[in-house]
Design a protein around this motif. Structure first.
Motif, PDB file in Angstrom:
ATOM      1  N   THR A  38      44.743  37.701  37.239  1.00  0.00           N
ATOM      2  CA  THR A  38      43.554  36.939  37.924  1.00  0.00           C
ATOM      3  C   THR A  38      43.221  37.731  39.024  1.00  0.00           C
ATOM      4  OG1 THR A  38      44.871  34.782  37.546  1.00  0.00           O
ATOM      5  CG2 THR A  38      43.150  34.767  39.332  1.00  0.00           C
ATOM      6  N   ASP A  39      41.873  38.158  38.864  1.00  0.00           N
ATOM      7  CA  ASP A  39      41.151  39.046  39.903  1.00  0.00           C
ATOM      8  C   ASP A  39      40.205  38.501  40.806  1.00  0.00           C
ATOM      9  OD1 ASP A  39      40.519  41.665  40.941  1.00  0.00           O
ATOM     10  OD2 ASP A  39      38.850  41.592  39.735  1.00  0.00           O
ATOM     11  N   GLY A  40      40.431  38.378  42.195  1.00  0.00           N
ATOM     12  CA  GLY A  40      39.074  37.780  42.880  1.00  0.00           C
ATOM     13  C   GLY A  40      37.965  38.951  42.918  1.00  0.00           C
ATOM     14  N   ASN A  41      36.831  38.273  42.813  1.00  0.00           N
ATOM     15  CA  ASN A  41      35.586  39.365  43.181  1.00  0.00           C
ATOM     16  C   ASN A  41      34.696  38.147  44.089  1.00  0.00           C
ATOM     17  OD1 ASN A  41      34.298  37.867  41.273  1.00  0.00           O
ATOM     18  ND2 ASN A  41      34.928  39.461  39.851  1.00  0.00           N
ATOM     19  N   LEU A  42      33.469  38.863  44.093  1.00  0.00           N
ATOM     20  CA  LEU A  42      32.433  38.052  44.890  1.00  0.00           C
ATOM     21  C   LEU A  42      32.006  37.131  44.107  1.00  0.00           C
ATOM     22  CD1 LEU A  42      30.306  41.160  45.965  1.00  0.00           C
ATOM     23  CD2 LEU A  42      31.776  39.782  47.294  1.00  0.00           C
ATOM     24  N   LEU A  43      32.172  36.821  42.812  1.00  0.00           N
ATOM     25  CA  LEU A  43      31.720  35.769  41.906  1.00  0.00           C
ATOM     26  C   LEU A  43      32.761  34.619  41.909  1.00  0.00           C
ATOM     27  CD1 LEU A  43      29.858  37.684  39.256  1.00  0.00           C
ATOM     28  CD2 LEU A  43      28.917  36.722  41.029  1.00  0.00           C
ATOM     29  N   GLY A  44      34.096  34.797  42.264  1.00  0.00           N
ATOM     30  CA  GLY A  44      35.085  34.072  42.302  1.00  0.00           C
ATOM     31  C   GLY A  44      36.149  34.536  41.642  1.00  0.00           C
ATOM     32  N   GLU A  45      37.369  33.707  41.165  1.00  0.00           N
ATOM     33  CA  GLU A  45      38.160  34.339  40.358  1.00  0.00           C
ATOM     34  C   GLU A  45      38.106  34.473  38.987  1.00  0.00           C
ATOM     35  OE1 GLU A  45      42.370  33.350  42.838  1.00  0.00           O
ATOM     36  OE2 GLU A  45      42.029  32.184  41.242  1.00  0.00           O
ATOM     37  N   GLN A  46      38.608  35.768  38.467  1.00  0.00           N
ATOM     38  CA  GLN A  46      38.361  35.675  36.952  1.00  0.00           C
ATOM     39  C   GLN A  46      39.718  35.884  36.205  1.00  0.00           C
ATOM     40  OE1 GLN A  46      36.179  39.309  36.261  1.00  0.00           O
ATOM     41  NE2 GLN A  46      35.444  38.686  34.363  1.00  0.00           N
ATOM     42  N   ASN A  47      40.152  35.482  35.111  1.00  0.00           N
ATOM     43  CA  ASN A  47      41.363  35.880  34.392  1.00  0.00           C
ATOM     44  C   ASN A  47      40.805  36.952  33.434  1.00  0.00           C
ATOM     45  OD1 ASN A  47      42.942  33.992  35.586  1.00  0.00           O
ATOM     46  ND2 ASN A  47      42.200  32.449  34.457  1.00  0.00           N
ATOM     47  N   ILE A  48      41.707  38.017  33.190  1.00  0.00           N
ATOM     48  CA  ILE A  48      41.395  39.242  32.285  1.00  0.00           C
ATOM     49  C   ILE A  48      42.820  39.445  31.646  1.00  0.00           C
ATOM     50  CG2 ILE A  48      40.477  41.572  32.363  1.00  0.00           C
ATOM     51  CD1 ILE A  48      39.372  40.924  35.176  1.00  0.00           C
ATOM     52  N   MET A  49      42.324  39.608  30.244  1.00  0.00           N
ATOM     53  CA  MET A  49      43.515  40.029  29.396  1.00  0.00           C
ATOM     54  C   MET A  49      43.496  41.379  29.120  1.00  0.00           C
ATOM     55  SD  MET A  49      44.670  38.736  25.637  1.00  0.00           S
ATOM     56  CE  MET A  49      43.571  40.080  24.773  1.00  0.00           C
ATOM     57  N   PHE A  50      44.785  42.254  29.149  1.00  0.00           N
ATOM     58  CA  PHE A  50      44.973  43.580  28.956  1.00  0.00           C
ATOM     59  C   PHE A  50      46.175  43.838  27.969  1.00  0.00           C
ATOM     60  CE2 PHE A  50      43.365  43.442  33.364  1.00  0.00           C
ATOM     61  CZ  PHE A  50      42.417  44.313  33.136  1.00  0.00           C
ATOM     62  N   PRO A  51      45.880  44.755  27.166  1.00  0.00           N
ATOM     63  CA  PRO A  51      47.230  45.093  26.167  1.00  0.00           C
ATOM     64  C   PRO A  51      48.200  45.905  26.952  1.00  0.00           C
ATOM     65  CG  PRO A  51      45.154  45.777  25.105  1.00  0.00           C
ATOM     66  CD  PRO A  51      44.724  45.379  26.692  1.00  0.00           C
ATOM     67  N   ILE A  52      49.387  45.450  26.688  1.00  0.00           N
ATOM     68  CA  ILE A  52      50.813  45.947  27.384  1.00  0.00           C
ATOM     69  C   ILE A  52      50.660  47.424  27.430  1.00  0.00           C
ATOM     70  CG2 ILE A  52      52.196  45.860  25.574  1.00  0.00           C
ATOM     71  CD1 ILE A  52      53.069  44.440  29.143  1.00  0.00           C
ATOM     72  N   TYR A  57      34.925  46.474  25.013  1.00  0.00           N
ATOM     73  CA  TYR A  57      34.537  46.408  26.553  1.00  0.00           C
ATOM     74  C   TYR A  57      34.901  47.865  27.225  1.00  0.00           C
ATOM     75  CZ  TYR A  57      33.719  45.511  31.483  1.00  0.00           C
ATOM     76  OH  TYR A  57      33.369  45.768  32.694  1.00  0.00           O
ATOM     77  N   TYR A  58      36.104  48.225  26.767  1.00  0.00           N
ATOM     78  CA  TYR A  58      36.807  49.167  27.470  1.00  0.00           C
ATOM     79  C   TYR A  58      36.565  50.624  26.765  1.00  0.00           C
ATOM     80  CZ  TYR A  58      38.666  46.108  31.013  1.00  0.00           C
ATOM     81  OH  TYR A  58      38.802  45.018  31.876  1.00  0.00           O
ATOM     82  N   ASP A  66      35.511  48.566  36.094  1.00  0.00           N
ATOM     83  CA  ASP A  66      35.092  47.804  34.973  1.00  0.00           C
ATOM     84  C   ASP A  66      35.445  46.256  35.045  1.00  0.00           C
ATOM     85  OD1 ASP A  66      34.096  50.058  33.875  1.00  0.00           O
ATOM     86  OD2 ASP A  66      35.896  50.734  32.905  1.00  0.00           O
ATOM     87  N   LEU A  67      36.388  46.129  35.949  1.00  0.00           N
ATOM     88  CA  LEU A  67      36.976  44.666  36.053  1.00  0.00           C
ATOM     89  C   LEU A  67      35.982  43.546  36.128  1.00  0.00           C
ATOM     90  CD1 LEU A  67      40.440  45.294  37.944  1.00  0.00           C
ATOM     91  CD2 LEU A  67      39.955  44.920  35.400  1.00  0.00           C
ATOM     92  N   GLN A  68      34.841  44.109  37.063  1.00  0.00           N
ATOM     93  CA  GLN A  68      33.947  42.887  37.558  1.00  0.00           C
ATOM     94  C   GLN A  68      33.271  42.157  36.346  1.00  0.00           C
ATOM     95  OE1 GLN A  68      30.811  44.502  40.032  1.00  0.00           O
ATOM     96  NE2 GLN A  68      30.610  42.348  40.907  1.00  0.00           N
ATOM     97  N   HIS A  69      33.269  42.991  35.392  1.00  0.00           N
ATOM     98  CA  HIS A  69      32.370  42.568  34.064  1.00  0.00           C
ATOM     99  C   HIS A  69      33.142  42.285  32.903  1.00  0.00           C
ATOM    100  CE1 HIS A  69      28.513  42.655  36.474  1.00  0.00           C
ATOM    101  NE2 HIS A  69      28.726  43.840  36.597  1.00  0.00           N
ATOM    102  N   ALA A  70      34.369  42.599  33.011  1.00  0.00           N
ATOM    103  CA  ALA A  70      35.349  42.411  31.706  1.00  0.00           C
ATOM    104  C   ALA A  70      35.256  40.946  31.299  1.00  0.00           C
ATOM    105  CB  ALA A  70      36.821  42.344  32.572  1.00  0.00           C
ATOM    106  N   PRO A  71      35.702  40.985  29.921  1.00  0.00           N
ATOM    107  CA  PRO A  71      35.763  39.958  29.158  1.00  0.00           C
ATOM    108  C   PRO A  71      36.572  38.847  30.020  1.00  0.00           C
ATOM    109  CG  PRO A  71      35.714  41.601  27.721  1.00  0.00           C
ATOM    110  CD  PRO A  71      36.009  41.898  28.985  1.00  0.00           C
ATOM    111  N   ASP A  72      36.179  37.457  30.106  1.00  0.00           N
ATOM    112  CA  ASP A  72      36.983  36.443  30.606  1.00  0.00           C
ATOM    113  C   ASP A  72      38.071  36.071  29.595  1.00  0.00           C
ATOM    114  OD1 ASP A  72      35.976  36.058  33.274  1.00  0.00           O
ATOM    115  OD2 ASP A  72      34.401  34.863  32.221  1.00  0.00           O
TER     116      ASP A  72
END
Length: 87
Positions: A21-35, A80-81, A56-62
């Motif tokens: 869960t990443d907080g940015n100017l637009l609010g919190e965003q959940n981002i999934m990453f491969p292990i 995306y990445y 890249d996190l700011q526009h990452a797929p939710d």
């Protein structure tokens, strides 16, 4: 951000993804990453270093836990990445 969840393969109990869960100017965003995108885990410092550009996190797929993780969503994350999805 902070580690919020992990996604496990129900057949072989292998950890496949983790969600931050990443907080940015637009609010919190959940981002999934491969292990496999983890460079280093420090249990002592409670820190995970990722092999991605933090900008890249700011526009990452939710990531929405209400929807299943399927090949289409996985491809969206990898694209995306700029990485290849090997399945």
């Amino acid at each position: 951000g902070h580690l919020d969840d992990i996604i496990i393969d129900g057949e072989d109990w292998q950890i496949l993804y983790f969600v931050i869960t990443d907080g940015n100017l637009l609010g919190e965003q959940n981002i999934m990453f491969p292990i496999g995108w983890i460079d280093k885990i420090s249990y002592k410092d409670q820190h995970v270093k990722l092999n991605i550009n933090s900008g890249d996190l700011q526009h990452a797929p939710d990531f929405n836990p209400e929807y299943p993780v399927n090949t289409e969503y996985e491809k969206k994350v990898y694209d995306y990445y700029g990485r290849l999805l090997n399945k």
